[in-house]
Design an enzyme around this catalytic site. Structure first.
Site, PDB file in Angstrom:
ATOM      1  N   TYR A  99       7.748   2.113  -7.598  1.00 27.89           N
ATOM      2  CA  TYR A  99       7.040   0.831  -7.627  1.00 27.89           C
ATOM      3  C   TYR A  99       6.641   0.444  -9.050  1.00 27.89           C
ATOM      4  CZ  TYR A  99       6.805   1.558  -2.572  1.00 27.89           C
ATOM      5  OH  TYR A  99       7.116   1.783  -1.262  1.00 27.89           O
TER       6      TYR A  99
ATOM      7  N   GLU B  12       0.866  -1.169   0.000  1.00 30.49           N
ATOM      8  CA  GLU B  12       0.000   0.000   0.000  1.00 30.49           C
ATOM      9  C   GLU B  12       0.904   1.219   0.000  1.00 30.49           C
ATOM     10  OE1 GLU B  12      -0.486  -2.156   2.751  1.00 30.49           O
ATOM     11  OE2 GLU B  12      -2.316  -3.159   2.143  1.00 30.49           O
TER      12      GLU B  12
END
Length: 159
Positions: free
Chosen positions: A126, A114
């Site tokens: 990411y 998250e």
């Protein structure tokens, strides 16, 4: 024992219980609600369930880390932090690359995380590491002003 190279003259090894205090301080630099030393001690005491990858300088002082939780063939990136003086140098990428390399020798096939939807630097990292957004969690993160931020849930395949 495995070691990986990292930018800024650092190398990456495994987290140890002796790193708990330094990791808690690094975490508090980057997150509104830092975790207590005791949480890091507990996670570091169980490297099979919660492996940690630590970027160390030549004095073996942690300058960044990534902490995971493994559950069957999946894992979660619990948290990742880099010393604020060394951010933007590729250390976070090196930590994730070390974790991916290590996990590819295990049954783990995917990683979840998250991230605050406003943390554009982390989201870019990411995505560059192969993560894709799969869901959102509204109100997941508390902010200093009392408001709440949405978390993006992201997933990467490891093999």
């Amino acid at each position: 024992m495995s070691y990986w190279t990292a930018p800024a003259g650092l190398f990456i090894g495994y987290g140890e219980p002796a790193h708990a205090d330094t990791l808690a301080k690094l975490h508090a630099q980057g997150f509104y609600r830092g975790w207590p030393h005791e949480d890091f001690e507990a996670y570091l005491a169980d490297p099979l369930q919660t492996p940690s990858y630590v970027a160390l300088d030549n004095r073996r002082t942690p300058r960044g880390f990534a902490m995971l939780r493994i559950a069957g063939d999946e894992c979660e990136l619990l948290t990742i932090a880099v010393d604020k003086k060394l951010r933007g140098k590729g250390i976070g990428r090196a930590l994730l690359a070390a974790a991916f390399a290590d996990l590819r020798m295990t049954p783990v096939r995917s990683m979840f995380l998250e991230v605050d939807e406003t943390n554009l630097g982390a989201i870019k990292l990411y995505k560059n590491m192969g993560f894709a957004e799969i869901a959102t969690r509204k109100g997941y993160y508390s902010k200093p002003d009392g408001s709440a931020a949405t978390a993006l849930v992201m997933r990467a395949n490891l093999g």
